[in-house]
Design an enzyme around this catalytic site. Sequence first.
Site, PDB file in Angstrom:
ATOM      1  N   HIS A   1       2.659  14.692  -0.511  1.00 24.34           N
ATOM      2  CA  HIS A   1       2.952  14.540   1.050  1.00 24.34           C
ATOM      3  C   HIS A   1       4.988  14.666   0.838  1.00 24.34           C
ATOM      4  O   HIS A   1       4.937  15.100   2.151  1.00 24.34           O
ATOM      5  CB  HIS A   1       2.999  12.473   1.313  1.00 24.34           C
ATOM      6  CG  HIS A   1       1.632  12.645   1.235  1.00 24.34           C
ATOM      7  ND1 HIS A   1       0.790  12.795   2.510  1.00 24.34           N
ATOM      8  CD2 HIS A   1       0.964  11.414   0.763  1.00 24.34           C
ATOM      9  CE1 HIS A   1      -0.377  12.754   2.170  1.00 24.34           C
ATOM     10  NE2 HIS A   1      -0.407  11.408   1.564  1.00 24.34           N
TER      11      HIS A   1
ATOM     12  N   HIS B   1      -6.134   0.432   5.539  1.00 26.40           N
ATOM     13  CA  HIS B   1      -6.295   2.063   6.704  1.00 26.40           C
ATOM     14  C   HIS B   1      -7.316   1.264   7.622  1.00 26.40           C
ATOM     15  O   HIS B   1      -6.604   2.118   8.598  1.00 26.40           O
ATOM     16  CB  HIS B   1      -7.157   3.174   5.847  1.00 26.40           C
ATOM     17  CG  HIS B   1      -6.692   3.500   5.284  1.00 26.40           C
ATOM     18  ND1 HIS B   1      -6.370   3.152   4.084  1.00 26.40           N
ATOM     19  CD2 HIS B   1      -5.792   4.123   4.937  1.00 26.40           C
ATOM     20  CE1 HIS B   1      -5.743   3.706   3.279  1.00 26.40           C
ATOM     21  NE2 HIS B   1      -5.765   4.497   3.067  1.00 26.40           N
TER      22      HIS B   1
ATOM     23  N   HIS C   1      -0.106  11.662  -5.629  1.00 25.65           N
ATOM     24  CA  HIS C   1      -1.145  12.041  -3.719  1.00 25.65           C
ATOM     25  C   HIS C   1       0.562  11.727  -3.599  1.00 25.65           C
ATOM     26  O   HIS C   1       0.186  12.649  -2.759  1.00 25.65           O
ATOM     27  CB  HIS C   1      -2.039  10.611  -4.198  1.00 25.65           C
ATOM     28  CG  HIS C   1      -1.783  10.454  -2.840  1.00 25.65           C
ATOM     29  ND1 HIS C   1      -2.911  11.582  -2.502  1.00 25.65           N
ATOM     30  CD2 HIS C   1      -1.677  10.265  -1.876  1.00 25.65           C
ATOM     31  CE1 HIS C   1      -3.488  11.527  -1.257  1.00 25.65           C
ATOM     32  NE2 HIS C   1      -2.930  10.748  -0.925  1.00 25.65           N
ATOM     33  N   GLU C   2       1.334  10.833  -3.651  1.00 28.66           N
ATOM     34  CA  GLU C   2       2.481  10.912  -2.919  1.00 28.66           C
ATOM     35  C   GLU C   2       3.614  11.564  -2.585  1.00 28.66           C
ATOM     36  O   GLU C   2       4.492  12.162  -1.923  1.00 28.66           O
ATOM     37  CB  GLU C   2       3.423   8.952  -3.065  1.00 28.66           C
ATOM     38  CG  GLU C   2       2.309   7.709  -2.390  1.00 28.66           C
ATOM     39  CD  GLU C   2       1.619   7.816  -1.333  1.00 28.66           C
ATOM     40  OE1 GLU C   2       0.503   7.499  -1.316  1.00 28.66           O
ATOM     41  OE2 GLU C   2       2.236   8.586   0.047  1.00 28.66           O
TER      42      GLU C   2
ATOM     43  N   HIS D   1       1.100  -1.209  -0.378  1.00 24.25           N
ATOM     44  CA  HIS D   1       0.340  -0.029   0.113  1.00 24.25           C
ATOM     45  C   HIS D   1       0.952   1.255   0.254  1.00 24.25           C
ATOM     46  O   HIS D   1       2.265   1.293   0.547  1.00 24.25           O
ATOM     47  CB  HIS D   1      -0.967   0.200   1.048  1.00 24.25           C
ATOM     48  CG  HIS D   1      -2.020   1.192   1.195  1.00 24.25           C
ATOM     49  ND1 HIS D   1      -3.259   0.887   0.124  1.00 24.25           N
ATOM     50  CD2 HIS D   1      -2.321   2.158   1.323  1.00 24.25           C
ATOM     51  CE1 HIS D   1      -3.619   2.341   0.573  1.00 24.25           C
ATOM     52  NE2 HIS D   1      -3.044   2.882   0.889  1.00 24.25           N
ATOM     53  N   ALA D   2       0.396   1.827  -1.112  1.00 24.36           N
ATOM     54  CA  ALA D   2       0.887   2.970  -0.976  1.00 24.36           C
ATOM     55  C   ALA D   2       1.606   4.308   0.013  1.00 24.36           C
ATOM     56  O   ALA D   2       0.397   4.350   0.899  1.00 24.36           O
ATOM     57  CB  ALA D   2       0.774   4.480  -2.144  1.00 24.36           C
TER      58      ALA D   2
ATOM     59  N   GLU E   1      -3.579  15.057   2.433  1.00 21.17           N
ATOM     60  CA  GLU E   1      -3.972  14.249   1.735  1.00 21.17           C
ATOM     61  C   GLU E   1      -4.674  15.275   0.341  1.00 21.17           C
ATOM     62  O   GLU E   1      -4.675  14.642  -0.282  1.00 21.17           O
ATOM     63  CB  GLU E   1      -4.952  13.549   2.581  1.00 21.17           C
ATOM     64  CG  GLU E   1      -4.640  12.155   3.021  1.00 21.17           C
ATOM     65  CD  GLU E   1      -3.593  11.504   3.280  1.00 21.17           C
ATOM     66  OE1 GLU E   1      -3.091  11.118   3.435  1.00 21.17           O
ATOM     67  OE2 GLU E   1      -3.592  11.332   2.024  1.00 21.17           O
TER      68      GLU E   1
ATOM     69  N   TYR F   1      -9.085  11.922   3.888  1.00 20.51           N
ATOM     70  CA  TYR F   1      -9.351  11.674   2.277  1.00 20.51           C
ATOM     71  C   TYR F   1     -10.255  12.247   2.254  1.00 20.51           C
ATOM     72  O   TYR F   1     -10.753  12.689   1.099  1.00 20.51           O
ATOM     73  CB  TYR F   1      -9.340  10.055   1.839  1.00 20.51           C
ATOM     74  CG  TYR F   1      -8.105   9.831   2.217  1.00 20.51           C
ATOM     75  CD1 TYR F   1      -8.393   8.409   3.647  1.00 20.51           C
ATOM     76  CD2 TYR F   1      -6.703   9.827   1.856  1.00 20.51           C
ATOM     77  CE1 TYR F   1      -7.043   7.940   3.647  1.00 20.51           C
ATOM     78  CE2 TYR F   1      -5.699   9.213   2.206  1.00 20.51           C
ATOM     79  CZ  TYR F   1      -5.343   8.198   3.043  1.00 20.51           C
ATOM     80  OH  TYR F   1      -4.040   7.225   3.846  1.00 20.51           O
TER      81      TYR F   1
HETATM   82  C1  LIG Z   1      -2.277   6.398  -1.904  1.00 18.24           C
HETATM   83  C2  LIG Z   1      -2.898   6.783  -0.461  1.00 18.24           C
HETATM   84  C3  LIG Z   1      -2.071   6.675   0.826  1.00 18.24           C
HETATM   85 SE1  LIG Z   1      -1.694   8.184   2.025  1.00 18.24          SE
HETATM   86  C4  LIG Z   1      -3.940   6.043  -0.376  1.00 18.24           C
HETATM   87  O1  LIG Z   1      -4.146   5.673   0.840  1.00 18.24           O
HETATM   88  N1  LIG Z   1      -4.968   6.706  -0.237  1.00 18.24           N
HETATM   89  C5  LIG Z   1      -4.769   7.887  -1.686  1.00 18.24           C
HETATM   90  C6  LIG Z   1      -6.742   8.167  -1.479  1.00 18.24           C
HETATM   91  C7  LIG Z   1      -7.367   7.877  -1.288  1.00 18.24           C
HETATM   92  C8  LIG Z   1      -6.644   6.507   0.170  1.00 18.24           C
HETATM   93  C9  LIG Z   1      -6.650   4.520  -0.351  1.00 18.24           C
HETATM   94  O2  LIG Z   1      -6.353   4.469  -0.945  1.00 18.24           O
HETATM   95  O3  LIG Z   1      -7.588   4.476   0.526  1.00 18.24           O
HETATM   96 ZN   LIG Z   2      -2.018  10.387   0.863  1.00 21.93          ZN
END
Ligand SMILES: C=C(C[SeH])C(=O)N1CCC[C@H]1C(=O)O
Ligand SMILES: [Zn+2]
Length: 597
Positions: free
Chosen positions: A354, A480, A350-351, A320-321, A378, A490
Site C-alpha cells: 500500500h 472490516h 502487504h502493508e 488491525h494493520a 490489496e 481482498y
Molecule cells: C492486512 C490487512 C490490512 Se488492508 C487486511 O485487513 N487483510 C490482509 C489480507 C486479508 C485482510 C484481513 O486481514 O482480513
Molecule cells: Zn491491505
Amino acid sequence: SCSASVLEARRFFELENEQLRRRFHEEFLSGYNYNTNVTEANRQAMIEVYARNAELNKRLAQQIKSSDYVQSEDADIRRQAEHLSKLGASALNADDYLALQNAISSMQTNYATATVCSYTNRSDCSLTLEPHIQERLSHSRDPAELAWYWREWHDKSGTPMRQNFAEYVRLTRKASQLNGHRSYADYWVQFYEDPDFERQLDATFKQLLPFYRQLHGYVRFRLRQHYGPDVMPAEGNIPISLLGNMWGQSWNELLDLFTPYPEKPFVDVKAEMEKQGYTVQKLFELGDQFFQSLGMRALPPSFWNLSVLTRPDDRHVVCHASAWDFYQDSDVRIKMCTEVDSHYFYVVHHELGHIQYYLQYEQQPAVYRGAPNPGFHEAVGDVIALSVMSAKHLKAIGLIENGRLDEKSRINQLFKQALSKIVFLPFGYAVDKYRYAVFRNELDESQWNCGFWQMRSEFGGVEPPVFRTEKDFDPPAKYHIDADVEYLRYFAAHIFQFQFHKALCRKAGQYAPNNSRLTLDNCDIFGSKAAGRSLSQFLSKGNSRHWKEVLEEFTGETEMDPAALLEYFEPLYQWLKQENSRLGVPLGWGPTDKIPS
Ligand SMILES: C=C(C[SeH])C(=O)N1CCC[C@H]1C(=O)O
Ligand SMILES: [Zn+2]
C-alpha cells in the site's frame, strides 16, 4: 486543440483537487490520531473533521452535477467529474452523517478495546486479540480451549454491536438512496467500474471451488486423524476454532499438524528468525530493501519517525494493520502491532505494498490518488510476498538452508501457500456476499446472525465450534465489518496478485512457460530493475485510467482471471486429487447444524 471551456474546466479541477488534497490530509491525520490513541476525545475530534469535509465534498459534487463537466469533450475532465460526483455517506444530512460515524466508530472502539478471560485463569480477563488470543488460536491443540477463545471473542466483540450495526445498515441504505443507488452494496460495486463484476466474481469462485474442496477434504481428514471422530466428523463442516485463525481465513498456523511430507525439512521461519535475532525493525527494513532492489521508492524518514509498528503499552490502539497516506510531502505511515513471525512477515509486505502505491501515484491530482480497482491496492504487497516467501528467496536471505526444492518439498511449500491463498477465497467471498444480502434486504434482520453462518458453511464448509442463535451476533467480530471496509477487494486481490506475479516474473527472467526450472512458485523478482520499471509504470497511473486499460499495459490481460493462480498451484492440485482418492478422503459438506434448522 483546447477550447476555452476545457481550459476553464482544467483550472476548476486543478483548484478543487488542491482543496481536496488538503481535506484528505486533515481527514487522515485525525483518523490516524484516533487509531493510534483510541480515546473518546480523539474519536469525537475525528468525526468533527469527517463531518466538516463531508459537507464540502457534497457541495463540490453538487457543483459538478449542475455543470456540464461530465459531458466535456476532454476525457480526463469527464473522468474527474464522474469520480468527484460519486458520494457515499457524505450525501446524508448533518445529523444522519454524525449518527452513522458514531455507529461505525463505536464498533471500531469496541473491537480495539475488547478483552476476554483466560481459559486457564478465569479471573484474568485482560487478554486482547493481538497478540494473546491469536497466539492461543495458533498454538493450542486443545479443542475445548480453542472453542473457549472463539466464543469469548465473538461474545465480547460481536454480540454487543448488533444495535450499532443495525444503525449502520439503516443509514448507509439511506445514503445510497440519496445517491440514486439501489443499495449500499451497489455503491460498493461501482468502485470496480465494471457492470459485469458480480457475475465475474461468482464465476471465478465457482471455478476455484473444486480445488478448494480437495484442500478442505484433505485438511478435514488430517484434523480427524489428529483430534478423533468426535471432534471432526468425516463429512462435517470444520469447526473454525480448529483452524488456527479466529475467522478461519488462513490455516497455515496448522502446518505442523498436516504438512504432506513431514519427513522433509519443515522450516519454521519463526524459530529461525528468533535464532537470528530478527526484530520488527528488521522485517520492515527487508521489505523496504526489496522495493529498493527493484529500483522503486525507498521509505522516507517520516515513515520511520511517525509510524506505529508495535503495540504501545500505555494506550489503546486499533491493532488491525493499516497503511496511511497523508497526501502531503510523501508522508506515509503504517500502524500495526507487529510480532516477529512469518504471519507478520507477510503482513509487513502487504502493508508496504500500500505504501509503495501511495508513493508511486503521489504526483497525481488528489482525485486520482487511489487504485482504479480496489483489488489492485490489496494485491501489490502480496505480489512481493509471493517472491519473498519462495524457497529461493528465503534461502537468499538465510532463513532456510535449501533453496532448491525436490518434488516432495515443493508440494509442502505449495501446500503452505494454499493454506492462505486458496483457503482465503470462500472467506473473502462470503464476507461481502453476506453484507450485500444485508444491504439489499435479501436477508431479513431476524436472520442476520444465522444467515452469516449459513453462508460460511455453504461457501467454505466451516462452522462455529458452538451452537449459535439470533441472541448472538457474530459478524462484527471481524474488523472490516466494524470499520465499514469493503471486503471483496481482498478476494479480487487473491486472483489479480498471481496475474501480476506472472507478468513480473516474466520481466525478471524468472519465469518461462513449460520450463520446469522457471516456474511461478520458484520465482523471486528481487533485484530486477525491469520488473521494477513495469510495476512502477503500473502503480504511478493511480486511478487516472480505467483498470482494464492499466492492467492490459501491465500484464496484457483485460480481465480478472484465475488462470495464473491455477498454474501456480497445479502440481498441488494434482497431488491432492491423487492423495485424496488414494486415502479415500470424502469431499464436500452439508449444511451446518450449529444454527437452528
Ligand atoms: C492486512 C490487512 C490490512 Se488492508 C487486511 O485487513 N487483510 C490482509 C489480507 C486479508 C485482510 C484481513 O486481514 O482480513
Ligand atoms: Zn491491505
